[in-house]
Structures are given as structure tokens and as C-alpha cells.
Design a protein around this motif. Structure first.
Motif, PDB file in Angstrom:
ATOM      1  N   ILE A 192       0.744  -1.165   0.140  1.00 56.31           N
ATOM      2  CA  ILE A 192       0.040   0.073  -0.022  1.00 56.31           C
ATOM      3  C   ILE A 192       1.082   1.284   0.171  1.00 56.31           C
ATOM      4  CG2 ILE A 192      -1.603   1.351   1.311  1.00 56.31           C
ATOM      5  CD1 ILE A 192      -2.765  -1.261   2.258  1.00 56.31           C
ATOM      6  N   ARG A 193       0.513   2.078  -0.868  1.00 52.33           N
ATOM      7  CA  ARG A 193       1.213   3.247  -0.977  1.00 52.33           C
ATOM      8  C   ARG A 193       0.950   4.537  -0.375  1.00 52.33           C
ATOM      9  NH1 ARG A 193       2.201   7.814  -5.177  1.00 52.33           N
ATOM     10  NH2 ARG A 193       4.290   8.330  -4.976  1.00 52.33           N
ATOM     11  N   VAL A 194       1.545   5.010   0.670  1.00 51.29           N
ATOM     12  CA  VAL A 194       1.313   6.180   1.551  1.00 51.29           C
ATOM     13  C   VAL A 194       2.084   7.496   0.942  1.00 51.29           C
ATOM     14  CG1 VAL A 194       1.172   7.234   3.637  1.00 51.29           C
ATOM     15  CG2 VAL A 194       1.040   4.909   3.436  1.00 51.29           C
ATOM     16  N   VAL A 195       1.385   8.799   0.760  1.00 45.37           N
ATOM     17  CA  VAL A 195       1.906   9.777  -0.219  1.00 45.37           C
ATOM     18  C   VAL A 195       2.015  11.008   0.758  1.00 45.37           C
ATOM     19  CG1 VAL A 195       1.508  11.065  -2.073  1.00 45.37           C
ATOM     20  CG2 VAL A 195       1.254   8.846  -2.151  1.00 45.37           C
ATOM     21  N   LYS A 196       3.047  11.781   1.057  1.00 44.52           N
ATOM     22  CA  LYS A 196       3.351  13.000   1.453  1.00 44.52           C
ATOM     23  C   LYS A 196       3.069  14.052   0.170  1.00 44.52           C
ATOM     24  CE  LYS A 196       6.716  15.435   2.723  1.00 44.52           C
ATOM     25  NZ  LYS A 196       7.955  16.059   2.909  1.00 44.52           N
ATOM     26  N   ASN A 197       2.287  14.915   0.149  1.00 46.53           N
ATOM     27  CA  ASN A 197       2.171  16.116  -1.007  1.00 46.53           C
ATOM     28  C   ASN A 197       3.148  17.087  -0.481  1.00 46.53           C
ATOM     29  OD1 ASN A 197       0.491  17.455   0.624  1.00 46.53           O
ATOM     30  ND2 ASN A 197      -1.279  16.804  -0.409  1.00 46.53           N
ATOM     31  N   ASN A 198       2.986  18.155  -1.505  1.00 47.26           N
ATOM     32  CA  ASN A 198       3.919  19.410  -1.047  1.00 47.26           C
ATOM     33  C   ASN A 198       3.307  20.208   0.120  1.00 47.26           C
ATOM     34  OD1 ASN A 198       5.379  18.771  -3.417  1.00 47.26           O
ATOM     35  ND2 ASN A 198       4.325  20.351  -4.828  1.00 47.26           N
ATOM     36  N   GLU A 199       2.008  20.085   0.506  1.00 49.36           N
ATOM     37  CA  GLU A 199       1.504  20.833   1.699  1.00 49.36           C
ATOM     38  C   GLU A 199       1.776  19.900   3.034  1.00 49.36           C
ATOM     39  OE1 GLU A 199      -0.663  20.333  -1.292  1.00 49.36           O
ATOM     40  OE2 GLU A 199       0.220  22.449  -1.848  1.00 49.36           O
ATOM     41  N   ASP A 200       2.669  18.840   2.870  1.00 45.90           N
ATOM     42  CA  ASP A 200       2.591  18.174   4.003  1.00 45.90           C
ATOM     43  C   ASP A 200       1.698  17.424   4.594  1.00 45.90           C
ATOM     44  OD1 ASP A 200       5.609  18.396   4.054  1.00 45.90           O
ATOM     45  OD2 ASP A 200       5.659  20.129   5.655  1.00 45.90           O
ATOM     46  N   GLU A 201       0.580  17.080   3.503  1.00 39.13           N
ATOM     47  CA  GLU A 201      -0.257  16.336   3.955  1.00 39.13           C
ATOM     48  C   GLU A 201      -0.271  14.794   3.694  1.00 39.13           C
ATOM     49  OE1 GLU A 201      -3.293  18.169   1.418  1.00 39.13           O
ATOM     50  OE2 GLU A 201      -3.801  19.725   2.910  1.00 39.13           O
ATOM     51  N   ILE A 202      -0.451  13.825   4.464  1.00 39.70           N
ATOM     52  CA  ILE A 202      -0.146  12.482   4.320  1.00 39.70           C
ATOM     53  C   ILE A 202      -1.541  11.781   3.999  1.00 39.70           C
ATOM     54  CG2 ILE A 202       0.422  10.419   5.536  1.00 39.70           C
ATOM     55  CD1 ILE A 202       2.810  12.219   5.377  1.00 39.70           C
ATOM     56  N   SER A 203      -1.438  10.910   3.053  1.00 40.76           N
ATOM     57  CA  SER A 203      -2.785  10.337   2.557  1.00 40.76           C
ATOM     58  C   SER A 203      -2.290   8.838   2.004  1.00 40.76           C
ATOM     59  CB  SER A 203      -3.583  11.106   1.358  1.00 40.76           C
ATOM     60  OG  SER A 203      -2.818  11.194   0.506  1.00 40.76           O
ATOM     61  N   ILE A 204      -3.270   8.006   2.072  1.00 36.36           N
ATOM     62  CA  ILE A 204      -3.262   6.460   1.538  1.00 36.36           C
ATOM     63  C   ILE A 204      -3.459   6.632  -0.064  1.00 36.36           C
ATOM     64  CG2 ILE A 204      -4.302   4.509   1.367  1.00 36.36           C
ATOM     65  CD1 ILE A 204      -4.913   4.729   4.442  1.00 36.36           C
ATOM     66  N   ASP A 205      -2.847   6.174  -1.049  1.00 41.02           N
ATOM     67  CA  ASP A 205      -2.881   6.296  -2.388  1.00 41.02           C
ATOM     68  C   ASP A 205      -3.222   5.001  -2.989  1.00 41.02           C
ATOM     69  OD1 ASP A 205      -2.790   6.868  -4.959  1.00 41.02           O
ATOM     70  OD2 ASP A 205      -0.447   7.086  -5.119  1.00 41.02           O
ATOM     71  N   PRO A 206      -4.590   4.624  -2.985  1.00 41.74           N
ATOM     72  CA  PRO A 206      -5.072   3.126  -3.627  1.00 41.74           C
ATOM     73  C   PRO A 206      -4.563   3.092  -5.127  1.00 41.74           C
ATOM     74  CG  PRO A 206      -6.839   4.779  -3.163  1.00 41.74           C
ATOM     75  CD  PRO A 206      -5.775   5.407  -2.711  1.00 41.74           C
ATOM     76  N   THR A 207      -4.251   4.237  -5.801  1.00 41.08           N
ATOM     77  CA  THR A 207      -4.172   4.043  -7.263  1.00 41.08           C
ATOM     78  C   THR A 207      -2.573   3.791  -7.520  1.00 41.08           C
ATOM     79  OG1 THR A 207      -3.680   6.427  -7.631  1.00 41.08           O
ATOM     80  CG2 THR A 207      -5.911   5.497  -7.815  1.00 41.08           C
ATOM     81  N   GLY A 208      -1.738   4.248  -6.524  1.00 42.29           N
ATOM     82  CA  GLY A 208      -0.384   4.362  -6.690  1.00 42.29           C
ATOM     83  C   GLY A 208       0.354   5.319  -7.471  1.00 42.29           C
ATOM     84  N   LYS A 209      -0.480   6.400  -7.972  1.00 43.11           N
ATOM     85  CA  LYS A 209      -0.145   7.290  -8.871  1.00 43.11           C
ATOM     86  C   LYS A 209      -0.049   8.815  -8.415  1.00 43.11           C
ATOM     87  CE  LYS A 209      -1.290   4.339 -12.667  1.00 43.11           C
ATOM     88  NZ  LYS A 209      -2.233   4.076 -13.824  1.00 43.11           N
ATOM     89  N   ALA A 210      -0.504   9.124  -7.196  1.00 45.80           N
ATOM     90  CA  ALA A 210      -0.745  10.351  -6.665  1.00 45.80           C
ATOM     91  C   ALA A 210       0.532  10.806  -6.624  1.00 45.80           C
ATOM     92  CB  ALA A 210      -1.349  10.413  -5.425  1.00 45.80           C
ATOM     93  N   ASN A 211       0.540  12.242  -6.814  1.00 42.26           N
ATOM     94  CA  ASN A 211       1.764  13.197  -6.887  1.00 42.26           C
ATOM     95  C   ASN A 211       2.242  13.280  -5.499  1.00 42.26           C
ATOM     96  OD1 ASN A 211       1.593  13.781  -9.565  1.00 42.26           O
ATOM     97  ND2 ASN A 211       0.608  15.532  -9.216  1.00 42.26           N
ATOM     98  N   GLY A 212       3.759  13.312  -5.475  1.00 44.47           N
ATOM     99  CA  GLY A 212       4.142  13.530  -3.943  1.00 44.47           C
ATOM    100  C   GLY A 212       5.470  12.168  -3.595  1.00 44.47           C
ATOM    101  N   ARG A 213       5.771  12.348  -2.438  1.00 41.46           N
ATOM    102  CA  ARG A 213       6.796  11.435  -2.123  1.00 41.46           C
ATOM    103  C   ARG A 213       6.058  10.443  -1.416  1.00 41.46           C
ATOM    104  NH1 ARG A 213      10.951   8.599  -1.591  1.00 41.46           N
ATOM    105  NH2 ARG A 213      12.192   8.452   0.126  1.00 41.46           N
ATOM    106  N   GLY A 214       6.153   9.194  -1.950  1.00 42.60           N
ATOM    107  CA  GLY A 214       5.680   7.949  -1.657  1.00 42.60           C
ATOM    108  C   GLY A 214       6.601   6.884  -0.819  1.00 42.60           C
ATOM    109  N   ALA A 215       5.609   6.243   0.111  1.00 42.81           N
ATOM    110  CA  ALA A 215       6.331   5.031   0.866  1.00 42.81           C
ATOM    111  C   ALA A 215       5.620   4.001   0.837  1.00 42.81           C
ATOM    112  CB  ALA A 215       6.546   5.450   2.292  1.00 42.81           C
TER     113      ALA A 215
END
Length: 99
Positions: free
Chosen positions: A24-47
Motif C-alpha cells: 500500500i502506498r502512502v503519499v506526502k504531498n507538497n503541503e505536507d499532507e499524508i494520505s493513502i494512495d490506492p491508485t499508486g499514482k498520486a503526486n508526492g513522496r511515496g512510501a
């Protein structure tokens, strides 16, 4: 026909390599918001976190995402992540690999 290459990613909790579909990909975007990325394609730093409730609980206990992203991640997000992993794990057991 040549077999397709399976993309591999590293689980940040265990350090093991898994097929991308088993994580499961978790993403931090430019505004330092953390979210779960079910598509795996959201912009931002992924883990990536393994599709196992034990791994998600260990990430919460060790605050692994805090270290990976360099910011404080709320306990509510970790609880949401554990619930999401539990749901996806049960779904995978019921329906197999089809999403």
C-alpha cells in the motif's frame, strides 16, 4: 510471448522487497499532507507498507512514516492505515488478486 516484469518495491517497515501489488502506498504531498494512495499514482513522496495488519501496527508502534517523511504523522492516520490494510487484506483473501 515474453513474461511481463513484475515491479518490486521495498516495504519501509520490514525492509523486504515485495511486488508492488502486495503493498500500500502512502503519499506526502507538497503541503505536507499524508494520505493513502490506492491508485499508486498520486503526486508526492511515496512510501510503501506491506499488506499485513501486523506490519501496519508495527509502523504505528515505531512511527516509521514519521521517519520516512520527516514530519509528525498523527495517530489517527496510523489507525486509518491499519483499518485500510485490514480491509484490503480481507478483500484479497476473499477475492484473490483481483482488485
Amino acid at each position: 510471448m515474453k513474461p511481463r516484469k513484475i515491479p518490486m518495491r521495498k516495504d519501509i517497515v520490514t525492509g523486504e522487497m515485495f511486488p508492488k501489488n502486495d503493498l500500500i502506498r502512502v503519499v506526502k504531498n507538497n503541503e505536507d499532507e499524508i494520505s493513502i494512495d490506492p491508485t499508486g499514482k498520486a503526486n508526492g513522496r511515496g512510501a510503501y507498507i506491506g499488506l499485513d495488519v501486523k506490519i501496519a501496527k508495527e509502523a504505528f508502534k515505531k512511527h516509521t512514516l514519521d521517519k520516512a517523511f520527516g514530519i509528525a504523522v498523527s495517530d489517527e492516520f496510523y489507525e486509518e492505515l491499519i483499518a485500510y490494510v485490514d480491509h484490503q487484506q480481507a478483500r484479497k483473501e476473499l477475492f484473490g488478486d483481483a482488485k
